[in-house]
Design a protein around this motif. Structure first.
Motif, PDB file in Angstrom:
ATOM      1  N   PHE A 270       0.816  -1.218   0.000  1.00 30.17           N
ATOM      2  CA  PHE A 270       0.000   0.000   0.000  1.00 30.17           C
ATOM      3  C   PHE A 270       0.849   1.266   0.000  1.00 30.17           C
ATOM      4  CE2 PHE A 270      -3.434  -2.860   0.621  1.00 30.17           C
ATOM      5  CZ  PHE A 270      -4.531  -2.203   0.093  1.00 30.17           C
ATOM      6  N   MET A 271       2.144   1.113  -0.316  1.00 33.24           N
ATOM      7  CA  MET A 271       2.962   2.286  -0.618  1.00 33.24           C
ATOM      8  C   MET A 271       2.844   2.648  -2.101  1.00 33.24           C
ATOM      9  SD  MET A 271       4.267   3.216   2.243  1.00 33.24           S
ATOM     10  CE  MET A 271       2.635   2.713   2.812  1.00 33.24           C
ATOM     11  N   TYR A 272       2.414   1.681  -2.917  1.00 34.98           N
ATOM     12  CA  TYR A 272       2.267   1.953  -4.346  1.00 34.98           C
ATOM     13  C   TYR A 272       1.219   3.046  -4.573  1.00 34.98           C
ATOM     14  CZ  TYR A 272       5.102  -2.014  -5.846  1.00 34.98           C
ATOM     15  OH  TYR A 272       6.138  -2.882  -6.078  1.00 34.98           O
ATOM     16  N   PRO A 273       1.483   3.970  -5.462  1.00 29.05           N
ATOM     17  CA  PRO A 273       0.530   5.064  -5.712  1.00 29.05           C
ATOM     18  C   PRO A 273      -0.850   4.580  -6.116  1.00 29.05           C
ATOM     19  CG  PRO A 273       2.637   5.517  -6.763  1.00 29.05           C
ATOM     20  CD  PRO A 273       2.719   4.115  -6.260  1.00 29.05           C
ATOM     21  N   HIS A 274      -0.929   3.487  -6.904  1.00 27.69           N
ATOM     22  CA  HIS A 274      -2.250   3.026  -7.339  1.00 27.69           C
ATOM     23  C   HIS A 274      -3.051   2.476  -6.174  1.00 27.69           C
ATOM     24  CE1 HIS A 274       0.411  -0.511  -7.726  1.00 27.69           C
ATOM     25  NE2 HIS A 274      -0.648  -1.230  -7.440  1.00 27.69           N
ATOM     26  N   SER A 275      -2.384   1.883  -5.175  1.00 28.83           N
ATOM     27  CA  SER A 275      -3.105   1.416  -3.992  1.00 28.83           C
ATOM     28  C   SER A 275      -3.682   2.587  -3.218  1.00 28.83           C
ATOM     29  CB  SER A 275      -2.167   0.603  -3.094  1.00 28.83           C
ATOM     30  OG  SER A 275      -1.629  -0.509  -3.775  1.00 28.83           O
ATOM     31  N   VAL A 276      -2.870   3.632  -3.053  1.00 33.57           N
ATOM     32  CA  VAL A 276      -3.335   4.829  -2.346  1.00 33.57           C
ATOM     33  C   VAL A 276      -4.469   5.491  -3.117  1.00 33.57           C
ATOM     34  CG1 VAL A 276      -2.658   7.114  -1.510  1.00 33.57           C
ATOM     35  CG2 VAL A 276      -1.093   5.178  -1.260  1.00 33.57           C
ATOM     36  N   THR A 277      -4.384   5.497  -4.441  1.00 33.42           N
ATOM     37  CA  THR A 277      -5.449   6.082  -5.257  1.00 33.42           C
ATOM     38  C   THR A 277      -6.776   5.380  -4.997  1.00 33.42           C
ATOM     39  OG1 THR A 277      -3.926   6.775  -7.002  1.00 33.42           O
ATOM     40  CG2 THR A 277      -6.230   6.470  -7.633  1.00 33.42           C
ATOM     41  N   GLY A 278      -6.761   4.043  -4.959  1.00 36.83           N
ATOM     42  CA  GLY A 278      -7.979   3.304  -4.660  1.00 36.83           C
ATOM     43  C   GLY A 278      -8.539   3.643  -3.293  1.00 36.83           C
ATOM     44  N   VAL A 279      -7.643   3.798  -2.318  1.00 35.87           N
ATOM     45  CA  VAL A 279      -8.083   4.109  -0.952  1.00 35.87           C
ATOM     46  C   VAL A 279      -8.672   5.517  -0.862  1.00 35.87           C
ATOM     47  CG1 VAL A 279      -7.242   4.543   1.394  1.00 35.87           C
ATOM     48  CG2 VAL A 279      -6.518   2.480   0.170  1.00 35.87           C
ATOM     49  N   LEU A 280      -8.016   6.489  -1.484  1.00 35.68           N
ATOM     50  CA  LEU A 280      -8.485   7.874  -1.389  1.00 35.68           C
ATOM     51  C   LEU A 280      -9.764   8.120  -2.178  1.00 35.68           C
ATOM     52  CD1 LEU A 280      -5.179   9.962  -1.559  1.00 35.68           C
ATOM     53  CD2 LEU A 280      -6.389   9.050   0.431  1.00 35.68           C
ATOM     54  N   SER A 281     -10.148   7.163  -3.032  1.00 32.04           N
ATOM     55  CA  SER A 281     -11.396   7.318  -3.782  1.00 32.04           C
ATOM     56  C   SER A 281     -12.614   6.921  -2.970  1.00 32.04           C
ATOM     57  CB  SER A 281     -11.345   6.466  -5.055  1.00 32.04           C
ATOM     58  OG  SER A 281     -11.408   5.078  -4.739  1.00 32.04           O
ATOM     59  N   THR A 282     -12.408   6.430  -1.754  1.00 31.71           N
ATOM     60  CA  THR A 282     -13.521   5.941  -0.931  1.00 31.71           C
ATOM     61  C   THR A 282     -14.239   7.080  -0.218  1.00 31.71           C
ATOM     62  OG1 THR A 282     -12.011   5.503   0.911  1.00 31.71           O
ATOM     63  CG2 THR A 282     -12.458   3.696  -0.601  1.00 31.71           C
TER      64      THR A 282
END
Length: 545
Positions: A270-282
């Motif tokens: 969850f350091m990967y930018p795409h993982s964070v992107t998915g999380v911040l879209s919630t």
């Protein structure tokens, strides 16, 4: 080429293409802002987020590279299963804090948070560049998955290079087009189809194939006998390092390698930018916690999927290439053992399983460029519409780079491309995760620790190149001063932490300016109910210190 299999593949690809373009009208909004184009309006609930984050994390890497490592006899290849299990309790703890502070300050990327927390554009730039570097080979891995499917389906072979790769170019162009037009909404919508296909294919495969091949006992004994024979026939080459030994289980000498691979990958996930992107879209913190509890269902699926590598060995699957390309093992298994129509469904599951994360990854990398390079250094006064336009263009450039990466480099053991990215992205952990809990680290100490970890990890990974692994080789290397192999990223991470802590002590003792923290403790526990407070903060980017 099977006309039936190809027809099913093309039909399902057309379905998700239509969904990708239609997503621009789903939850209709003005896509001329990063909040809408890059984060889906920050409004996804538990159901959508489960498919989106699951589709984001369980990629063509899952379908292609994990079984390929077991098919190739890699004794540490099963590490992906425990690492995903370990990751979820970790994210349950820290991701709600990242969501809250990002919600309060309008952060779009993890580099936004680091910039605001440490008051350092330079440190934010370092995190952004790392995220882009780590994401590029990950996107490339998705294209390798598509290419493997197309090759087994009959689109590969010899001849003019352009015609041979034309289907990959078409898939790439479609991906680029609907990502550009629909942003994060496209992979969120397509993820429903992708996950349904994957669940159906894997459940059928682990029930039907063992029954057809004589049961799991026969599969494991056949794979073990095959690996033992290989080791015997190549004993001298293995002893000299010209070949890698094979096996079902890691020997005691590789237990630390297996454990460090699992733990290091879990910390990096969850350091990967795409993982964070998915999380911040919630929509809120509760969505993140519920997904941390529900996403392990994918880990069960991953365990079953990994076993397809052993099934391919027991089924006598042989793959083309010189040297043979293990990435073709699962598509070839489907080709050999399933009826043509279901083989087409399997091909589609892999191809669509690559499209969803590739779209999210390109969006995340583009957001990093736009926010933390373009806006931070080139156009501080960029409007939201300009930011969105730059991010759309950057997402295209990132995908082109990944395509060149795939066509120019060796495709053998594509998992190493992603593992190299893991070496880099783990070096952002101190700045992001530790920064969510304490501001004690000095900004220049964090930057120096990041640089030390990046340098060590890259150099050591490059030195692992061998006749078995071209370019950057094995993700494992000897721990300094010992004869024990461990994951390179884990050692680099320890060096990173050591340098950061030592320099923080020195710099604070010397009273060097630590930078201005633009966050408050209340920011890390705020939920969606604090919308009124959040609205008072500049929604575009952290202020420049």
């Amino acid at each position: 080429m099977s006309a039936v299999a190809v027809t099913v593949l093309v039909f399902l690809f057309l379905v998700v293409t239509i969904l990708g373009f239609a997503a621009a009208r789903w939850r209709r909004a003005d896509l001329d802002s990063l909040d809408e184009w890059g984060l889906g309006g920050r409004g996804f609930g538990t159901f959508v987020a489960w498919f989106l984050i699951g589709g984001d994390l369980y990629t063509a890497y899952t379908f292609i590279a994990v079984p390929a490592t077991l098919y190739a006899g890699s004794v540490t290849g099963f590490f992906a299963v425990p690492y995903t299990i370990v990751a979820y309790p970790i994210i349950f703890v820290f991701l709600p804090r990242l969501w809250s502070v990002s919600h309060r300050h309008g952060y779009v990327t993890p580099a936004d948070f680091v910039h605001g927390r440490y008051g350092s554009k330079t440190l934010g730039l370092a995190i952004a560049v790392t995220g882009i570097l780590a994401t590029a080979p990950y996107i490339a891995l998705q294209l390798v998955g598509i290419q493997s499917v197309l090759q087994v389906a009959g689109f590969g072979g010899s001849g003019n290079w352009f015609l041979k790769d034309l289907p990959l170019f078409i898939a790439f162009a479609v991906l680029a087009a609907y990502t550009y037009s629909s942003g994060l909404r496209a992979p969120a919508l397509i993820a429903f189809v992708k996950d349904v296909l994957i669940y159906v294919v894997i459940i059928v495969a682990v029930i039907y194939l063992p029954h057809k091949l004589g049961g799991w006992g026969h599969i494991f004994s056949t794979a073990d006998a095959s690996f033992t024979k290989f080791n015997g026939d190549n004993a001298s080459a293995i002893a000299s390092g010209q070949a890698a030994g094979k096996g079902l289980m890691p020997p005691p000498t590789l237990h630390w390698a297996y454990a460090s691979l699992a733990l290091g990958s879990a910390l990096a996930l969850f350091m990967y930018p795409h993982s964070v992107t998915g999380v911040l879209s919630t929509r809120n913190r509760g969505v993140i916690r519920r997904n941390a509890a529900l996403l392990p269902a994918y880990s069960f699926l991953l365990g079953l999927l990994a076993l397809l590598g052993f099934i391919a060995v027991a089924a006598g699957v042989t793959v083309s290439g010189n040297p043979p390309n293990p990435q073709l093992a699962v598509p070839q298994l489907f080709e050999n053992e399933f009826p043509a129509w279901f083989a087409g469904v399997g091909y589609a599951a892999i191809a669509i399983g690559a499209l969803v994360p590739a779209a999210i990854m390109s969006i995340a990398a583009a957001n990093l460029f736009t926010r933390n390079i373009y806006r931070a250094y080139l156009r501080p006064d960029a409007t939201p519409a300009e930011e969105a336009q730059v991010s759309k263009i950057a997402s295209l450039v990132v995908k082109v780079g990944a395509l060149v990466f795939v066509l120019a480099l060796s495709k053998s053991f594509a998992i190493n491309l992603q593992l190299l990215g893991g070496v880099w992205i783990l070096q952002t952990f101190p700045a992001i995760v530790v920064g969510l809990y304490t501001r004690w680290f000095h900004r220049w100490g964090v930057l120096a620790g990041w640089a030390a970890g990046m340098a060590y990890g890259t150099v050591v990974a490059y030195r692992q190149a061998s006749p078995v692994q071209a370019h950057f080789g094995s993700p494992l290397a000897l721990f300094p001063g010992t004869s024990t192999k461990v994951y390179i990223a884990a050692t680099a991470f320890l060096i990173n932490l050591l340098v950061t802590i030592v320099l923080t002590v020195v710099l604070r003792a010397a009273k060097v300016d630590p930078g201005v923290d633009q966050t408050t403790e209340a920011d890390y526990t705020a939920d969606v109910d604090d919308e009124g407070v959040a609205a008072e903060v500049d929604p575009h980017a952290p202020a420049h210190a």
